[in-house]
Design a protein around this motif. Structure first.
Motif, PDB file in Angstrom:
ATOM      1  N   VAL A  29       0.831  -1.203   0.000  1.00  0.00           N
ATOM      2  CA  VAL A  29       0.000   0.000   0.000  1.00  0.00           C
ATOM      3  C   VAL A  29       0.866   1.254   0.000  1.00  0.00           C
ATOM      4  CG1 VAL A  29      -2.009  -1.044   1.061  1.00  0.00           C
ATOM      5  CG2 VAL A  29      -0.172  -0.207   2.523  1.00  0.00           C
ATOM      6  N   GLY A  30       2.165   1.077  -0.218  1.00  0.00           N
ATOM      7  CA  GLY A  30       3.098   2.202  -0.235  1.00  0.00           C
ATOM      8  C   GLY A  30       4.265   1.935   0.682  1.00  0.00           C
ATOM      9  N   SER A  31       5.184   2.867   0.726  1.00  0.00           N
ATOM     10  CA  SER A  31       6.342   2.729   1.614  1.00  0.00           C
ATOM     11  C   SER A  31       5.919   2.997   3.049  1.00  0.00           C
ATOM     12  CB  SER A  31       7.435   3.730   1.209  1.00  0.00           C
ATOM     13  OG  SER A  31       7.889   3.478  -0.090  1.00  0.00           O
ATOM     14  N   LEU A  67       4.246   6.676 -14.095  1.00  0.00           N
ATOM     15  CA  LEU A  67       3.484   5.474 -14.411  1.00  0.00           C
ATOM     16  C   LEU A  67       1.990   5.743 -14.246  1.00  0.00           C
ATOM     17  CD1 LEU A  67       5.688   2.889 -12.463  1.00  0.00           C
ATOM     18  CD2 LEU A  67       5.753   3.377 -14.921  1.00  0.00           C
ATOM     19  N   GLU A  68       1.186   5.067 -15.051  1.00  0.00           N
ATOM     20  CA  GLU A  68      -0.262   5.227 -14.949  1.00  0.00           C
ATOM     21  C   GLU A  68      -0.749   4.729 -13.589  1.00  0.00           C
ATOM     22  OE1 GLU A  68      -4.402   3.609 -17.039  1.00  0.00           O
ATOM     23  OE2 GLU A  68      -2.452   2.860 -17.698  1.00  0.00           O
ATOM     24  N   LEU A  69      -1.567   5.541 -12.940  1.00  0.00           N
ATOM     25  CA  LEU A  69      -2.132   5.187 -11.644  1.00  0.00           C
ATOM     26  C   LEU A  69      -3.652   5.257 -11.697  1.00  0.00           C
ATOM     27  CD1 LEU A  69       0.240   7.149  -9.213  1.00  0.00           C
ATOM     28  CD2 LEU A  69       0.051   4.663  -9.376  1.00  0.00           C
ATOM     29  N   VAL A  70      -4.298   4.288 -11.073  1.00  0.00           N
ATOM     30  CA  VAL A  70      -5.742   4.286 -10.919  1.00  0.00           C
ATOM     31  C   VAL A  70      -6.037   4.089  -9.438  1.00  0.00           C
ATOM     32  CG1 VAL A  70      -7.899   3.104 -11.444  1.00  0.00           C
ATOM     33  CG2 VAL A  70      -6.160   3.367 -13.227  1.00  0.00           C
ATOM     34  N   LYS A  71      -6.585   5.103  -8.813  1.00  0.00           N
ATOM     35  CA  LYS A  71      -6.860   5.057  -7.371  1.00  0.00           C
ATOM     36  C   LYS A  71      -5.591   4.712  -6.595  1.00  0.00           C
ATOM     37  CE  LYS A  71     -11.722   3.777  -7.911  1.00  0.00           C
ATOM     38  NZ  LYS A  71     -12.784   2.774  -7.583  1.00  0.00           N
ATOM     39  N   LYS A  72      -4.487   5.363  -6.987  1.00  0.00           N
ATOM     40  CA  LYS A  72      -3.186   5.200  -6.343  1.00  0.00           C
ATOM     41  C   LYS A  72      -2.631   3.781  -6.487  1.00  0.00           C
ATOM     42  CE  LYS A  72      -3.866   8.869  -2.923  1.00  0.00           C
ATOM     43  NZ  LYS A  72      -3.801   9.227  -1.490  1.00  0.00           N
ATOM     44  N   GLN A  73      -3.074   3.051  -7.491  1.00  0.00           N
ATOM     45  CA  GLN A  73      -2.572   1.713  -7.763  1.00  0.00           C
ATOM     46  C   GLN A  73      -2.156   1.614  -9.226  1.00  0.00           C
ATOM     47  OE1 GLN A  73      -6.328   0.143  -6.076  1.00  0.00           O
ATOM     48  NE2 GLN A  73      -5.035  -1.375  -5.075  1.00  0.00           N
ATOM     49  N   LEU A  74      -1.319   0.626  -9.519  1.00  0.00           N
ATOM     50  CA  LEU A  74      -0.768   0.465 -10.861  1.00  0.00           C
ATOM     51  C   LEU A  74      -1.561  -0.588 -11.642  1.00  0.00           C
ATOM     52  CD1 LEU A  74       2.985   0.378  -9.784  1.00  0.00           C
ATOM     53  CD2 LEU A  74       1.875   2.234 -11.040  1.00  0.00           C
ATOM     54  N   PRO A  75      -2.231  -0.204 -12.743  1.00  0.00           N
ATOM     55  CA  PRO A  75      -2.925  -1.193 -13.568  1.00  0.00           C
ATOM     56  C   PRO A  75      -1.915  -2.132 -14.231  1.00  0.00           C
ATOM     57  CG  PRO A  75      -3.668   1.045 -14.055  1.00  0.00           C
ATOM     58  CD  PRO A  75      -2.437   1.173 -13.218  1.00  0.00           C
ATOM     59  N   ILE A 119       8.578  -2.794 -16.441  1.00  0.00           N
ATOM     60  CA  ILE A 119       8.125  -2.447 -15.093  1.00  0.00           C
ATOM     61  C   ILE A 119       6.911  -3.299 -14.752  1.00  0.00           C
ATOM     62  CG2 ILE A 119       7.286  -0.658 -13.546  1.00  0.00           C
ATOM     63  CD1 ILE A 119      10.102  -0.156 -14.373  1.00  0.00           C
ATOM     64  N   TYR A 120       7.024  -4.088 -13.704  1.00  0.00           N
ATOM     65  CA  TYR A 120       5.968  -5.005 -13.280  1.00  0.00           C
ATOM     66  C   TYR A 120       5.466  -4.578 -11.896  1.00  0.00           C
ATOM     67  CZ  TYR A 120       7.842  -7.770 -17.109  1.00  0.00           C
ATOM     68  OH  TYR A 120       8.258  -8.186 -18.351  1.00  0.00           O
ATOM     69  N   ALA A 121       4.258  -4.993 -11.551  1.00  0.00           N
ATOM     70  CA  ALA A 121       3.698  -4.660 -10.245  1.00  0.00           C
ATOM     71  C   ALA A 121       2.954  -5.868  -9.696  1.00  0.00           C
ATOM     72  CB  ALA A 121       2.763  -3.459 -10.343  1.00  0.00           C
ATOM     73  N   VAL A 122       3.264  -6.222  -8.448  1.00  0.00           N
ATOM     74  CA  VAL A 122       2.618  -7.364  -7.793  1.00  0.00           C
ATOM     75  C   VAL A 122       2.206  -6.960  -6.386  1.00  0.00           C
ATOM     76  CG1 VAL A 122       3.898  -9.090  -9.132  1.00  0.00           C
ATOM     77  CG2 VAL A 122       4.851  -8.259  -6.980  1.00  0.00           C
ATOM     78  N   GLY A 123       1.212  -7.666  -5.865  1.00  0.00           N
ATOM     79  CA  GLY A 123       0.749  -7.369  -4.506  1.00  0.00           C
ATOM     80  C   GLY A 123      -0.225  -6.216  -4.467  1.00  0.00           C
ATOM     81  N   ASP A 124      -0.355  -5.600  -3.302  1.00  0.00           N
ATOM     82  CA  ASP A 124      -1.391  -4.596  -3.076  1.00  0.00           C
ATOM     83  C   ASP A 124      -1.228  -3.329  -3.904  1.00  0.00           C
ATOM     84  OD1 ASP A 124      -2.469  -6.316  -1.274  1.00  0.00           O
ATOM     85  OD2 ASP A 124      -1.916  -5.194   0.526  1.00  0.00           O
ATOM     86  N   ILE A 125      -0.065  -3.111  -4.499  1.00  0.00           N
ATOM     87  CA  ILE A 125       0.166  -1.904  -5.286  1.00  0.00           C
ATOM     88  C   ILE A 125      -0.502  -1.965  -6.651  1.00  0.00           C
ATOM     89  CG2 ILE A 125       2.309  -2.693  -6.364  1.00  0.00           C
ATOM     90  CD1 ILE A 125       1.625   0.888  -5.050  1.00  0.00           C
TER      91      ILE A 125
END
Length: 356
Positions: free
Chosen positions: A129-131, A274-282, A295-301
């Motif tokens: 959910v962030g740092s 990077l594109e963000l939707v509701k502070k998350q990465l699609p 650039i990959y994204a896994v987990g709650d982000i």
């Protein structure tokens, strides 16, 4: 594992992959990339592994990890640490990735808050959910003293100048109690532990040690709230505290160790373009790549249709991302192999076979 906490060179460190976030999903990502023969550097704002599991529920049981009836958050982190250990990731803890920029050759250059630079072929953002950053105190004049006289969640007391100093430890959890006890080894002039209540959340054995030092006068324990501070020659000299009865007291303080908990913040991720939707990465759920190649994204982000914020789902995402990254870097399909039978995977894992 190798831990690198400060920058060692002005030149970027070149690597296959960087994982941003050392929580449970980030750690499992290191394991999955290791199975693909890829080395990882791991960056996390906290001074230790574990992310949410270590900070928010280290002693609470988790019941939905496959094959494990129940384990605490910290027990899970220890199992994940052992699991990724064969791949010897390089850890950059107590650092936050400030910038992320693509280079002309397609690689990504990362710069951290301590000046470390990493040049990676692929990056996995597993920032949850962030740092997690320490909660700060709202007291006039405190900002100018940070890292000199005021230290939020210091990871290593040995790096601080505590000898002969009046030390104030501020907090009510295990970290604060342990810090107060550990400070005694630094031969300070005095140690005061304050919390808004005279009740501390820590293991009984630790509280028993605190009681001994309280009874002998080596640690003063006070229920109070800090109200203001006083400096002399730009150095902290005292802190005004308010007691439960409304009265105030001035404490001599030269070093202030603050353990007021942590809170998640999206932080610099929002500035990476990077594109963000509701502070998350699609992401694309077939690969878990973002809209930026590499650039990959896994987990709650991350976010996608049907997303569920569960550790189990994060582990699944890390697995598919691992295969996808290997194919992205080699530009060819990756053959599916099983850890039960693959001699290649056994070699990577350090499995030793004994002849029957």
């Amino acid at each position: 594992m190798h831990t690198e906490t400060t920058a060692t060179s002005s030149r970027p460190i070149e690597t296959d992959t960087v994982v941003i976030g050392a929580g449970a999903v980030g750690m499992f990502q290191v394991f999955q990339l290791g199975l693909q023969g890829l080395h990882c550097h791991v960056v996390d704002a906290l001074p230790h592994l574990g992310g949410q599991c270590s900070e928010l529920y280290p002693d609470k049981p988790i019941y939905d990890i496959p094959g494990i009836k129940a384990c605490t958050g910290q027990e899970l982190i220890e199992r994940l640490r052992e699991q990724m250990e064969p791949f010897v990731p390089t850890l950059h803890l107590g650092q936050q990735v400030q910038t992320l920029e693509q280079q002309d050759d397609g690689r990504w250059l990362l710069a951290t808050s301590t000046g470390t630079q990493l040049l990676a072929k692929a990056v996995v953002i597993a920032a949850g959910v962030g740092s997690f950053v320490p909660k700060t105190l709202k007291i006039d004049g405190i900002e100018a003293l940070i890292d000199r006289n005021v230290h939020y969640h210091p990871a290593n007391l040995a790096t601080l100048t505590l000898q002969g100093q009046h030390v104030l430890v501020h907090g009510g959890d295990e970290l604060a109690v342990q810090a107060a006890l550990d400070t005694l080894a630094c031969t300070p002039a005095s140690v005061t532990l304050i919390h808004r209540r005279d009740v501390f959340t820590a293991p009984e054995a630790l509280l028993a040690q605190l009681q001994i030092y309280k009874d002998t006068g080596r640690i003063r324990v006070v229920a109070a709230q800090p109200q203001s501070l006083l400096t002399t020659d730009d150095q902290l000299s005292s802190v005004e505290i308010v007691l439960p009865d409304g009265s105030s007291e001035s404490l001599p303080v030269q070093q202030w160790l603050v353990f007021q908990g942590i809170s998640p913040k999206l932080g610099p991720v929002a500035q990476w373009g990077l594109e963000l939707v509701k502070k998350q990465l699609p992401v694309d759920t077939s690969t878990f790549v973002t809209e930026a190649p590499g650039i990959y994204a896994v987990g709650d982000i991350n976010i996608y249709p049907g997303k569920r914020k569960l550790l189990l789902c994060g582990f699944h995402e890390a697995t598919l991302a691992g295969f996808s990254i290997a194919e992205y870097l080699t530009d060819k399909p990756v053959l599916l192999q099983y850890t039960t039978t693959s001699t290649r995977l056994h070699a990577l894992l350090g499995v030793v076979h004994t002849e029957k």
